[in-house]
Design a protein around this motif. Structure first.
Motif, PDB file in Angstrom:
ATOM      1  N   GLU A 183     -18.819  -4.064 -12.769  1.00 29.56           N
ATOM      2  CA  GLU A 183     -19.732  -2.958 -13.040  1.00 29.56           C
ATOM      3  C   GLU A 183     -19.282  -2.088 -14.211  1.00 29.56           C
ATOM      4  OE1 GLU A 183     -20.089  -0.852  -9.369  1.00 29.56           O
ATOM      5  OE2 GLU A 183     -21.381  -2.389  -8.438  1.00 29.56           O
ATOM      6  N   ASN A 184     -18.024  -2.227 -14.632  1.00 29.48           N
ATOM      7  CA  ASN A 184     -17.498  -1.373 -15.698  1.00 29.48           C
ATOM      8  C   ASN A 184     -16.929  -2.183 -16.856  1.00 29.48           C
ATOM      9  OD1 ASN A 184     -17.564   1.548 -14.432  1.00 29.48           O
ATOM     10  ND2 ASN A 184     -16.861   0.163 -12.813  1.00 29.48           N
ATOM     11  N   LYS A 185     -17.428  -3.392 -17.016  1.00 29.81           N
ATOM     12  CA  LYS A 185     -16.879  -4.306 -18.021  1.00 29.81           C
ATOM     13  C   LYS A 185     -17.116  -3.856 -19.453  1.00 29.81           C
ATOM     14  CE  LYS A 185     -20.947  -7.377 -18.005  1.00 29.81           C
ATOM     15  NZ  LYS A 185     -21.756  -6.512 -17.106  1.00 29.81           N
ATOM     16  N   ASP A 186     -18.069  -2.955 -19.649  1.00 30.96           N
ATOM     17  CA  ASP A 186     -18.405  -2.546 -21.009  1.00 30.96           C
ATOM     18  C   ASP A 186     -17.749  -1.247 -21.442  1.00 30.96           C
ATOM     19  OD1 ASP A 186     -20.069  -4.772 -21.379  1.00 30.96           O
ATOM     20  OD2 ASP A 186     -21.707  -3.773 -20.321  1.00 30.96           O
ATOM     21  N   ARG A 187     -16.866  -0.700 -20.629  1.00 30.18           N
ATOM     22  CA  ARG A 187     -16.149   0.514 -21.012  1.00 30.18           C
ATOM     23  C   ARG A 187     -14.701   0.406 -20.553  1.00 30.18           C
ATOM     24  NH1 ARG A 187     -17.955   5.260 -16.737  1.00 30.18           N
ATOM     25  NH2 ARG A 187     -18.419   3.928 -14.938  1.00 30.18           N
ATOM     26  N   PRO A 188     -13.786   1.099 -21.207  1.00 31.83           N
ATOM     27  CA  PRO A 188     -12.378   1.032 -20.791  1.00 31.83           C
ATOM     28  C   PRO A 188     -12.199   1.559 -19.372  1.00 31.83           C
ATOM     29  CG  PRO A 188     -12.567   1.967 -22.982  1.00 31.83           C
ATOM     30  CD  PRO A 188     -13.965   1.909 -22.425  1.00 31.83           C
ATOM     31  N   PHE A 189     -11.470   0.816 -18.566  1.00 30.73           N
ATOM     32  CA  PHE A 189     -11.241   1.246 -17.180  1.00 30.73           C
ATOM     33  C   PHE A 189      -9.774   1.093 -16.815  1.00 30.73           C
ATOM     34  CE2 PHE A 189     -12.602  -3.253 -16.857  1.00 30.73           C
ATOM     35  CZ  PHE A 189     -11.543  -3.805 -16.162  1.00 30.73           C
ATOM     36  N   PHE A 190      -9.352   1.943 -15.871  1.00 30.70           N
ATOM     37  CA  PHE A 190      -8.038   1.840 -15.235  1.00 30.70           C
ATOM     38  C   PHE A 190      -8.281   1.536 -13.773  1.00 30.70           C
ATOM     39  CE2 PHE A 190      -4.604   4.312 -12.910  1.00 30.70           C
ATOM     40  CZ  PHE A 190      -3.651   3.314 -13.016  1.00 30.70           C
ATOM     41  N   LEU A 191      -7.894   0.348 -13.352  1.00 30.55           N
ATOM     42  CA  LEU A 191      -8.032  -0.063 -11.962  1.00 30.55           C
ATOM     43  C   LEU A 191      -6.660  -0.096 -11.308  1.00 30.55           C
ATOM     44  CD1 LEU A 191      -9.476  -1.258  -9.472  1.00 30.55           C
ATOM     45  CD2 LEU A 191      -9.244  -3.520 -10.556  1.00 30.55           C
ATOM     46  N   SER A 192      -6.480   0.757 -10.315  1.00 31.66           N
ATOM     47  CA  SER A 192      -5.264   0.758  -9.510  1.00 31.66           C
ATOM     48  C   SER A 192      -5.570  -0.013  -8.227  1.00 31.66           C
ATOM     49  CB  SER A 192      -4.840   2.195  -9.184  1.00 31.66           C
ATOM     50  OG  SER A 192      -3.738   2.206  -8.300  1.00 31.66           O
ATOM     51  N   PHE A 193      -5.107  -1.249  -8.167  1.00 38.75           N
ATOM     52  CA  PHE A 193      -5.353  -2.125  -7.020  1.00 38.75           C
ATOM     53  C   PHE A 193      -4.056  -2.241  -6.239  1.00 38.75           C
ATOM     54  CE2 PHE A 193      -6.295  -6.737  -5.595  1.00 38.75           C
ATOM     55  CZ  PHE A 193      -6.793  -6.291  -4.378  1.00 38.75           C
ATOM     56  N   THR A 194      -3.909  -1.388  -5.233  1.00 33.56           N
ATOM     57  CA  THR A 194      -2.653  -1.291  -4.489  1.00 33.56           C
ATOM     58  C   THR A 194      -2.896  -1.740  -3.056  1.00 33.56           C
ATOM     59  OG1 THR A 194      -3.091   1.043  -4.010  1.00 33.56           O
ATOM     60  CG2 THR A 194      -1.800   0.562  -5.964  1.00 33.56           C
ATOM     61  N   THR A 195      -2.553  -2.953  -2.779  1.00 32.09           N
ATOM     62  CA  THR A 195      -2.904  -3.569  -1.501  1.00 32.09           C
ATOM     63  C   THR A 195      -2.093  -2.990  -0.348  1.00 32.09           C
ATOM     64  OG1 THR A 195      -1.252  -5.336  -1.699  1.00 32.09           O
ATOM     65  CG2 THR A 195      -3.397  -5.701  -2.740  1.00 32.09           C
ATOM     66  N   TYR A 196      -2.654  -3.089   0.848  1.00 38.07           N
ATOM     67  CA  TYR A 196      -1.868  -2.770   2.046  1.00 38.07           C
ATOM     68  C   TYR A 196      -0.941  -3.935   2.387  1.00 38.07           C
ATOM     69  CZ  TYR A 196      -4.610   1.416   3.060  1.00 38.07           C
ATOM     70  OH  TYR A 196      -5.182   2.667   2.987  1.00 38.07           O
ATOM     71  N   SER A 197      -1.315  -5.111   1.993  1.00 37.46           N
ATOM     72  CA  SER A 197      -0.455  -6.282   2.199  1.00 37.46           C
ATOM     73  C   SER A 197       0.812  -6.121   1.370  1.00 37.46           C
ATOM     74  CB  SER A 197      -1.173  -7.558   1.741  1.00 37.46           C
ATOM     75  OG  SER A 197      -2.305  -7.793   2.515  1.00 37.46           O
ATOM     76  N   VAL A 198       1.990  -6.418   1.922  1.00 41.59           N
ATOM     77  CA  VAL A 198       2.214  -7.118   3.172  1.00 41.59           C
ATOM     78  C   VAL A 198       2.898  -6.199   4.201  1.00 41.59           C
ATOM     79  CG1 VAL A 198       2.283  -9.450   2.207  1.00 41.59           C
ATOM     80  CG2 VAL A 198       4.327  -8.029   2.066  1.00 41.59           C
ATOM     81  N   HIS A 199       2.460  -4.944   4.221  1.00 42.46           N
ATOM     82  CA  HIS A 199       3.013  -3.961   5.152  1.00 42.46           C
ATOM     83  C   HIS A 199       2.677  -4.357   6.592  1.00 42.46           C
ATOM     84  CE1 HIS A 199       3.878  -0.071   7.001  1.00 42.46           C
ATOM     85  NE2 HIS A 199       4.380   0.344   5.849  1.00 42.46           N
ATOM     86  N   THR A 200       3.547  -3.957   7.508  1.00 46.25           N
ATOM     87  CA  THR A 200       3.254  -4.152   8.925  1.00 46.25           C
ATOM     88  C   THR A 200       1.976  -3.401   9.302  1.00 46.25           C
ATOM     89  OG1 THR A 200       4.692  -2.274   9.436  1.00 46.25           O
ATOM     90  CG2 THR A 200       5.660  -4.487   9.602  1.00 46.25           C
ATOM     91  N   PRO A 201       1.244  -3.839  10.331  1.00 42.70           N
ATOM     92  CA  PRO A 201       1.522  -4.947  11.248  1.00 42.70           C
ATOM     93  C   PRO A 201       1.365  -6.307  10.565  1.00 42.70           C
ATOM     94  CG  PRO A 201      -0.680  -4.105  11.652  1.00 42.70           C
ATOM     95  CD  PRO A 201      -0.053  -3.174  10.647  1.00 42.70           C
ATOM     96  N   ILE A 202       2.199  -7.239  10.979  1.00 45.05           N
ATOM     97  CA  ILE A 202       2.167  -8.565  10.377  1.00 45.05           C
ATOM     98  C   ILE A 202       1.014  -9.349  11.006  1.00 45.05           C
ATOM     99  CG2 ILE A 202       3.478 -10.660   9.920  1.00 45.05           C
ATOM    100  CD1 ILE A 202       4.472  -8.051   8.551  1.00 45.05           C
ATOM    101  N   GLN A 203      -0.077  -9.438  10.257  1.00 45.36           N
ATOM    102  CA  GLN A 203      -1.306 -10.081  10.737  1.00 45.36           C
ATOM    103  C   GLN A 203      -1.914 -10.890   9.596  1.00 45.36           C
ATOM    104  OE1 GLN A 203      -3.658  -6.700  11.870  1.00 45.36           O
ATOM    105  NE2 GLN A 203      -2.674  -6.494  13.871  1.00 45.36           N
ATOM    106  N   GLY A 204      -1.904 -12.195   9.738  1.00 45.86           N
ATOM    107  CA  GLY A 204      -2.487 -13.044   8.713  1.00 45.86           C
ATOM    108  C   GLY A 204      -3.853 -13.563   9.118  1.00 45.86           C
ATOM    109  N   ARG A 205      -4.551 -14.105   8.163  1.00 45.37           N
ATOM    110  CA  ARG A 205      -5.803 -14.791   8.455  1.00 45.37           C
ATOM    111  C   ARG A 205      -5.501 -16.033   9.286  1.00 45.37           C
ATOM    112  NH1 ARG A 205      -8.863 -15.793   2.909  1.00 45.37           N
ATOM    113  NH2 ARG A 205      -8.758 -17.882   3.818  1.00 45.37           N
ATOM    114  N   GLU A 206      -6.310 -16.275  10.314  1.00 50.74           N
ATOM    115  CA  GLU A 206      -6.011 -17.347  11.264  1.00 50.74           C
ATOM    116  C   GLU A 206      -5.876 -18.706  10.587  1.00 50.74           C
ATOM    117  OE1 GLU A 206      -7.808 -19.256  15.430  1.00 50.74           O
ATOM    118  OE2 GLU A 206      -8.775 -17.533  14.476  1.00 50.74           O
ATOM    119  N   ASP A 207      -6.762 -18.992   9.628  1.00 49.22           N
ATOM    120  CA  ASP A 207      -6.700 -20.299   8.977  1.00 49.22           C
ATOM    121  C   ASP A 207      -5.407 -20.473   8.196  1.00 49.22           C
ATOM    122  OD1 ASP A 207      -7.635 -18.268   7.246  1.00 49.22           O
ATOM    123  OD2 ASP A 207      -8.497 -19.749   5.871  1.00 49.22           O
ATOM    124  N   LEU A 208      -4.946 -19.395   7.575  1.00 51.68           N
ATOM    125  CA  LEU A 208      -3.715 -19.480   6.801  1.00 51.68           C
ATOM    126  C   LEU A 208      -2.477 -19.502   7.689  1.00 51.68           C
ATOM    127  CD1 LEU A 208      -4.687 -17.043   3.903  1.00 51.68           C
ATOM    128  CD2 LEU A 208      -4.541 -19.551   3.809  1.00 51.68           C
TER     129      LEU A 208
END
Length: 500
Positions: free
Chosen positions: A231-256
């Protein structure tokens, strides 16, 4: 004088507490502490007037509790991270990359402020009196639970320079990232770990929609990050993508989880749930990079990948590094750290230059060509000359300060200084290969040569007195310059081991 220099000089400043300054519109500081766009479009159109390139997009990916060896490119033979590995190979990897603190909130405060912990006072998560009172000899320094509004942050500077700023994922520094320079917040609040629902929907995070029951949080946040890019590809952006992974609780996707449960593990890495979480993190990074590629943005985007602190001991192993999250041995602070910028940073590079996440603020501001108040204190260095031109940085000391207590994770943990605490009050300095720990309870000193002893097993303090003297003088002068508090008051509830 260049146009950008004249813009910088014209930006009104307003002095705040602790010697900090913030960019303001007119002469008012917004009550929320959020900076409005002081220079809307100035930076963007300045490039047209000067013939300079359009400012790059900035994507900051910060994993939570990811250990130094938790990537396959960093040595793991069990975890699988093909997308992250490919991103690392596309730029420059720092083999001596560090977090400026060993647990979540202070590390993030350092990254967002560009300042050492004594300047912002965020030393730990919650109180500084963690662990049993009878085991704490000193009254620790009180901890700031939030990053003060007076501290000028990286997103505030970028937003004021015309960048669109968005935060996706864990914040942990206040109730709302919008008060610190972000225009969009998806998932960030004061909490430091997934709460109700954990990693599986229905979860409860600000502005994050529960699309279907059982949806995995890392997948949802990755989708939101990709949407923001599109949605912002045409203007300069700063994206801070700070995941909760891999903090506890240790819960993975079942398939993985099933996939890794069927895979042969190693002595160091053998937790299928945790391996599944890392795989989901890797997929999320891959989706972000692919979205940038789809919109032909890779040559216009500087990407940073790192972690906020070392891996959680007992969940993963940080070997050959000693200890883990919460400790100031290498396992608690040395991180995967790399920069990628197609066409600007040569692929396949590795640097052994010691650096920390304090360097992010000056580096990203320089890449953005963003105006910065000259009175703003930045404790890191601009890495751009090294990243893009191979110009070496001069040797400098790195410092850590933790006038607090942090209880141990594991009973009789032999990786920490004692089995009761991951951290007791003290400071650390690294200069070249040498690293000195100083502990305030007993003035204990530990000296290590990391080139020869990466695992910090052989204390050379008694055999290298001149090196101890040199580093201790650096540490004491630094504490004086930064007004770093050193606790000295005895704790009346303390009981020596003999009287427990």
């Amino acid at each position: 004088m260049t146009l950008l220099a004249s813009i910088e000089d014209s930006v009104p400043h307003s002095k705040c507490q602790q010697g900090h300054y913030r960019l303001v519109k007119g002469t008012e500081i917004p009550k929320t502490g959020r900076v409005k766009a002081v220079l809307p479009f100035f930076l963007i159109f300045a490039s047209l007037l000067t013939g300079e390139e359009k400012p790059p997009n900035l994507v900051y990916i910060n994993a939570d509790d990811l250990g130094w060896t938790d990537l396959s490119s960093q040595g793991s033979r069990y975890y699988e991270t093909p997308n992250i590995d490919q991103l690392a190979a596309s730029g420059m990897v720092f083999t001596n990359g560090y977090a400026a603190a060993s647990n979540c909130a202070p590390s993030r405060a350092c990254a967002m402020s560009g300042q050492w912990t004594p300047r912002h006072g965020v030393y730990t998560v919650s109180p500084s009196t963690r662990g049993k009172a009878k085991d704490r000899k000193l009254i620790p320094t009180p901890n700031n639970k939030t990053l003060a509004d007076e501290v000028l942050t990286l997103p505030e500077v970028l937003q004021a320079a015309g960048y669109f700023t968005a935060h996706v994922g864990k914040w942990h520094l206040s109730e709302d990232p919008l008060d610190h320079g972000f225009e969009v917040n998806l998932g960030g609040f004061h909490g430091g770990a997934p709460g109700r629902g954990g990693y599986h929907s229905p979860y409860n995070y600000p502005n994050v929609v529960n699309k279907k029951k059982g949806e995995y949080l890392t997948d949802r946040l990755a989708e939101e990050a990709c949407r923001i890019i599109s949605e912002n590809k045409d203007r300069p952006f700063f994206l801070s993508f700070t995941t909760y992974s891999v903090h506890t609780p240790i819960q993975g996707r079942e398939d993985l989880v099933k996939k890794f449960a069927a895979k042969e593990s190693t002595a160091e890495h053998n937790n299928a749930e945790y391996a599944a979480m890392i795989a989901s993190l890797d997929m999320a990074v891959g989706r972000v990079v692919e979205t940038l590629k789809e919109h032909q943005l890779l040559e216009r985007t500087l990407i940073i990948f790192t972690s906020d602190n070392g891996g959680h001991e007992g969940v993963t192993s940080n070997e050959p590094l000693r200890s883990g999250k919460g400790s100031y041995y290498e396992g608690g602070i040395r991180e995967p750290f790399f920069f990628s910028w197609k066409g600007k940073i040569k692929a396949g590079q590795s640097s052994d230059t010691p650096m920390t996440n304090l360097d992010l603020f000056p580096t990203l501001v320089a890449a953005a060509r963003a105006p910065l108040p000259k009175t703003k204190l930045l404790d890191g260095h601009n890495l751009l000359p090294l990243l893009t031109k191979g110009q070496p940085l001069s040797e400098r000391p790195l410092y850590w300060h933790f006038p607090i207590y942090l209880e141990g994770y594991r009973e009789n943990d032999q990786e920490t200084r004692d089995p009761l605490f991951r951290t007791r009050p003290g400071s650390v300095v690294r200069l070249g290969p040498w690293k000195l720990h100083q502990y305030f309870e007993d003035n204990g000193l530990e000296l290590y040569n990391l080139d020869e002893d990466l695992s910090e097993q052989t204390n050379l303090a008694n055999t290298k007195p001149e090196k101890v003297k040199e580093l201790l003088a650096l540490l004491e002068n630094w504490r004086k310059e930064t007004n770093a508090p050193v606790p000295t008051e005895l704790n009346p509830k303390f009981r020596t081991p003999e009287t427990h």
